[in-house]
Scaffold this active site. Structure first.
Site, PDB file in Angstrom:
ATOM      1  N   SER A   1       0.827  -1.214   0.000  1.00 20.12           N
ATOM      2  CA  SER A   1       0.000   0.000   0.000  1.00 20.12           C
ATOM      3  C   SER A   1       0.860   1.262   0.000  1.00 20.12           C
ATOM      4  CB  SER A   1      -0.898   0.026   1.235  1.00 20.12           C
ATOM      5  OG  SER A   1      -1.684  -1.134   1.304  1.00 20.12           O
TER       6      SER A   1
ATOM      7  N   GLU B   1      -3.417 -14.129   2.132  1.00 18.71           N
ATOM      8  CA  GLU B   1      -3.761 -13.175   3.191  1.00 18.71           C
ATOM      9  C   GLU B   1      -5.266 -13.200   3.469  1.00 18.71           C
ATOM     10  OE1 GLU B   1      -2.302  -9.278   2.293  1.00 18.71           O
ATOM     11  OE2 GLU B   1      -2.751  -8.490   4.295  1.00 18.71           O
TER      12      GLU B   1
END
Ligand SMILES: Cc1cc2nc3c(=O)[nH]c(=O)nc-3n(C[C@H](O)[C@H](O)[C@H](O)COP(=O)(O)OP(=O)(O)OC[C@H]3O[C@@H](n4cnc5c(N)ncnc54)[C@H](O)[C@@H]3O)c2cc1C
Length: 379
Positions: A129, A241
């Protein structure tokens, strides 16, 4: 390093042997619930489990593993989480990052590095991110430019969990325009030019960080895959994830549900209030049971050799829903505990709010389900 005395032949035998081992090896966490304490406890648990061989099952021999199905890792995680030995979120990093290294790193690099993660010698982080690129990950702009045999990285990452504790980072960079212009590297976090600034979450813990890259030189042999493979790497990593690590997270949540049931009974006994709200507890249990069933199916598909993909967004939605329902129920049935009197319930309640954000937000998971599984068209 010693291997378990008897080689477990089935998953059931593995579980029984791990349980037996735990009866002789007390790895209980101390009273320090700070992040420093949690990270130190995680390293201690991984070290002990690795030395005993358990942490090596389910991983291939090429990276120091003892082989066997990935389900052995899930069983081990479940046994760790249900004993509250390690914070389940940071324990998950192994399940998210090691498969990526095995699939994408040059074999010698994976063989050298994966044992460092499994054994607790190192912590790694995931640099995806950026301030302007979260849900729209493909818009990331941290640049990597070739310089002889090396690459020079400039840019910024954010929300990088445990960056301040990490020796390495799986980093996504831009090397050309578009999805095909994203390239991944395995970066040493002590490389000159990297600055880590921890960020405080609303549950009061500096779990993640901003990470700045200023003319950071990364050797070419630290590339994961080839130039332009970064998007595919992310598409392979994110399903882990969003699914495999949930088996042990659910075990942790069951443990909290049991605690809630116990504390609800205690509260009722001491206050003389009406009996526990069985409907609320039942709804929390049902939500947990639903994600456990789903997670079981995912583990089975993995065992059958399936490549995990967008269908793991279902696991992610169910997990986030169950986790938030459980802690909402704790807030409702233990008056004042979350708001006033119990720092642990408060911290875990607040962290449960992140379950609809990390690993891709709930809205993004629903978009994926609508678009890629149900074929409902663009969002
Ligand atoms: C506890 C925690 C740990 C994290 N750890 C890491 C880590 O280790 N490494 C890492 O790289 N990242 C990490 N993240 C970051 C996480 O992946 C991002 O926060 C997430 O992907 C969302 O991106 P964003 O924060 O930029 O929000 P944005 O993308 O700006 O989204 C803001 C809001 O808009 C909504 N939205 C955006 N686009 C759409 C759309 N197309 N349709 C509908 N709604 C939309 C979102 O759902 C959200 O509600 C972590 C986050 C948390 C909370």
């Amino acid at each position: 390093m010693t291997s378990p005395v008897t080689e477990p032949a089935t998953i059931g035998e593995f579980r029984a042997a791990v349980r037996e081992w735990f009866t002789h090896n007390d790895l209980s966490a101390g009273p320090d619930h700070s992040l420093d304490g949690q990270v130190a406890q995680l390293a201690r648990v991984r070290r002990a489990l690795y030395d005993a061989g358990w942490m090596r099952y389910g991983w291939p021999a090429e990276v120091g593993g003892l082989g066997g199905p990935a389900a052995l890792r899930a069983v081990l995680g479940e046994e760790v989480a249900s004993r509250d030995l390690a914070e389940p979120g940071i324990y998950s990093m192994i399940e998210v990052l090691a498969p990526t290294m095995i699939s994408y790193a040059p074999p010698a690099l994976a063989a050298e590095m994966v044992p460092l993660l499994l054994s607790g010698a190192e912590q790694w982080c995931q640099g995806f991110s950026e301030p302007g690129s979260g849900s729209d990950l493909a818009s990331l702009s941290t640049r990597a430019e070739p310089h002889g045999d090396d690459w020079v990285v400039n840019g910024q990452k954010v929300w990088t969990s445990l960056a301040q504790y990490s020796q390495r980072c799986v980093l996504l960079t831009r090397t050309a325009p578009g999805h095909g212009g994203i390239t991944a590297f395995f970066v040493d976090m002590d490389t000159p030019g990297i600055t880590v600034r921890p960020l405080r979450t609303m549950h009061g813990i500096d779990e993640f960080a901003e990470v700045f890259f200023d003319d950071v030189v990364v050797p070419g042999d630290r590339m994961l895959g080839r130039p332009g493979d970064g998007w595919q790497l992310a598409m392979d990593l994110l399903p882990h994830e969003r699914s495999t690590c949930f088996w042990h997270r659910v075990a942790f949540l069951y443990e909290r549900l049991e605690r809630l049931v116990g504390e609800t009974a205690t509260t009722t006994a001491t206050t003389g209030a009406a009996g526990a709200d069985d409907a609320d507890l039942g709804a929390a249990y049902l939500a947990l049971h639903t994600i456990r069933c789903r997670s079981h199916a995912t583990q089975r598909r993995l065992a059958d050799g399936a490549r995990l993909g967008p269908e793991t967004s279902i696991d992610k939605v169910l997990l986030a829903t169950a986790e938030q329902r459980l802690f909402d129920t704790a807030r409702d049935l233990l008056p004042g505990a979350v708001e006033l009197t119990d720092p642990r319930w408060r911290s875990e309640y607040l962290y449960s709010r992140a379950a609809t954000i990390y690993g891709g937000t709930a809205e993004i998971q629903r978009n994926i389900i609508a678009r890629r599984l149900l074929d409902l068209g663009k969002e």
